[in-house]
Write an enzyme that holds these catalytic residues in place. Structure first.
Site, PDB file in Angstrom:
ATOM      1  N   LYS A  82       0.839  -1.196   0.000  1.00 17.48           N
ATOM      2  CA  LYS A  82       0.000   0.000   0.000  1.00 17.48           C
ATOM      3  C   LYS A  82       0.879   1.252   0.000  1.00 17.48           C
ATOM      4  O   LYS A  82       1.907   1.294   0.689  1.00 17.48           O
ATOM      5  CB  LYS A  82      -0.913  -0.024   1.224  1.00 17.48           C
ATOM      6  CG  LYS A  82      -1.957   1.089   1.273  1.00 17.48           C
ATOM      7  CD  LYS A  82      -2.877   0.887   2.466  1.00 17.48           C
ATOM      8  CE  LYS A  82      -3.947   1.966   2.555  1.00 17.48           C
ATOM      9  NZ  LYS A  82      -4.861   1.747   3.703  1.00 17.48           N
ATOM     10  N   SER A 157      -9.427   2.566   2.347  1.00 18.68           N
ATOM     11  CA  SER A 157      -8.333   3.195   1.629  1.00 18.68           C
ATOM     12  C   SER A 157      -7.353   2.203   0.999  1.00 18.68           C
ATOM     13  O   SER A 157      -6.477   2.599   0.239  1.00 18.68           O
ATOM     14  CB  SER A 157      -7.565   4.129   2.579  1.00 18.68           C
ATOM     15  OG  SER A 157      -6.964   3.393   3.642  1.00 18.68           O
ATOM     16  N   SER A 181     -10.675   0.454   6.279  1.00 17.21           N
ATOM     17  CA  SER A 181      -9.871   0.537   5.063  1.00 17.21           C
ATOM     18  C   SER A 181      -9.361  -0.789   4.525  1.00 17.21           C
ATOM     19  O   SER A 181      -8.909  -0.853   3.380  1.00 17.21           O
ATOM     20  CB  SER A 181      -8.687   1.472   5.286  1.00 17.21           C
ATOM     21  OG  SER A 181      -9.128   2.803   5.419  1.00 17.21           O
TER      22      SER A 181
END
Length: 470
Positions: A82, A157, A181
């Site tokens: 990420k 996210s 997320s």
């Protein structure tokens, strides 16, 4: 084996193939590189791509096997990180123009553990600015789209990670979760996302080392592959302020769940939930009963959870990003600015009230789990929405007044630090994925994985891949 065959394999299958010399790490890597080059332009999930770096790491894995050595549990396994997680020598933007050209000099702990276990870094996945919100878009890279319907959002996210997994670009990916997320994008993209118990995965380095709302976690297409990743990233580290006891994630997941008492909640208290979600998840009760579970329909009491979470999150944003608000306000997105400004309004009394409310929620959930091993609910209150929309303004006829109000079905679980997983369950009539959220007692991460594995085996929903990836 063909490239097509390799990208469909699970992470556990790929590792076994590599360590038994049926296929090389370089062959596995090239299959995934080809998939990224073919599919990523359609969804914008991988935003920094380092194939040459990955080839060197894959060659290292093959050289180890030639010497009769195995690098670790993730030997030769391609992975994507990420874009919030620092990666040494690889650009890490955090989805922000402020960090658009930032190249860290060290890896965050989770990234380093994956590499030390033999994983091969291919690049970074898209995220909203500083991970703010569950819609993956930013001014650096633009939006990431849902692979099952590119008109829709993938959530966030950890949206880029979820899309990359769904599109067979990587067998595993790391992510993080504060308000949902890991769970929201997993639900929207038909993959698995685990938010572990507080401190199960230590955070280092961290600007707020005692902060308990956010955590790193694992994503994959199957529950078993999430467990494989947890085996590597979930162990104590002396540099982290918070650590949890070790769990052996190599234990079998297929233990059966017959006799388990679970609570089934359609609204996680009193939240509005789109009827497309409730209709798609309605068969869950029968699935659980067929597995031998005792199912009670019961809504938990999360009174005060939303207020407490909002205060504590705003305080985090104030401490972490106030400098940018003072010096570079035009370089911040609306959602980040909103959180910082809420933080600037806080008083000591507000913080004290938030901690009192959190304690009360914790105590009620402790009592709740005295009667039920698991709480099972929807992951999201809405299906995937228009990718051009920053956040849904209405949920089941109820107006949403701020950007993450529609995410409370996940953030309520975050507040008391409970482990929770999103496991694929079904699709709406429009063909959009939905996930089942399995929530466990604090510390019972392995139990959550076992329940998720039972649901996964019963439904087989994870096997439905997006056409765009085929």
């Amino acid at each position: 084996m063909s490239d097509k065959d390799l990208v469909f394999r699970t992470a556990r299958e790929l590792v076994l193939l590599m360590v038994t010399r049926q296929v090389s790490a370089r062959e596995v890597l090239e299959a995934h590189i080809d998939q990224i080059e073919r599919v990523n332009k359609k969804v914008n999930a991988v935003v920094t791509f380092v194939p040459d770096h990955a080839r060197k790491m894959a060659a290292r894995a093959d050289a180890a096997i030639a010497r009769g050595e195995r690098l670790g549990p993730l030997h030769g396994l391609p992975v994507l990180h990420k874009d919030l997680a620092a990666t040494k020598g690889i650009r890490t933007t955090q989805g922000s123009v402020i960090y658009e050209d930032d190249v860290p000099t060290c890896n965050t702990l989770v990234v380093q553990r994956l590499i030390d276990a033999g994983a091969v870094t291919m690049g970074k996945t898209n995220t909203p600015e500083f991970g703010t919100g569950s819609q993956t878009y930013n001014r650096v890279f633009g939006a990431t789209t849902n692979p099952y319907d590119t008109r829709m959002t993938c959530g966030g996210s950890s949206g880029g990670a979820a899309v990359a997994l769904a599109c067979l670009m990587a067998p595993i990916a790391d992510g993080s979760d504060m308000a949902g997320s890991l769970r929201n994008p997993a639900s929207f993209c038909n993959v698995v996302g685990l938010r572990p118990s507080v401190a199960r995965v230590p955070a280092w380095p961290s600007p707020q080392p005692h902060f308990t709302l956010g955590t790193y976690g694992a994503m994959a297409r199957t529950v078993g592959d999430v467990a494989l990743q947890m085996q590597v990233i979930a162990r104590p580290d002396h540099r982290a302020a918070l650590n949890a006891p070790v769990i052996d994630f190599t234990q079998p997941l297929e233990c059966g769940v017959a006799g388990t008492r679970v609570a089934w909640s359609t609204r996680l208290g009193d939240l509005p939930v789109d009827e497309r979600i409730t209709e798609t998840l309605a068969p869950a009760v029968q699935v659980l009963e067929d597995l031998g579970c005792h199912v009670d329909e019961r809504e938990p009491d999360f009174s005060g959870a939303d207020e407490a979470f909002s205060i504590l999150r705003a305080a985090y944003y104030r401490q972490s990003f106030k400098k940018f608000h003072d010096e570079r306000p035009k370089d911040l997105g609306d959602e980040t600015t909103w959180e910082i400004e809420r933080g600037l309004e806080l008083t000591v009394d507000d913080l004290g009230r938030a901690e009192l409310l959190r304690s009360q929620v914790h105590d009620r959930m402790y009592a709740f789990f005295g009667h039920h091993r698991f709480l099972i609910a929807p992951v999201t209150q809405v299906p995937p929405f228009d990718v051009r929309e920053h956040w849904p303004k209405w949920v089941a006829g109820v107006k949403q007044t701020y950007y993450r109000e529609w995410m409370r079905i996940c953030s309520r679980v975050t507040l008391p630090g409970l482990p929770a997983i999103s496991v694929p369950f079904g699709f709406t009539d429009e063909g959009h994925p939905t996930g089942l959220q399995i929530i466990g007692r604090q510390g019972d991460d392995l139990g959550v994985l076992r329940m998720a594995a039972a649901v996964e085996a019963a439904t087989g929903a994870w096997r439905r891949h997006p056409r765009i990836a085929l």
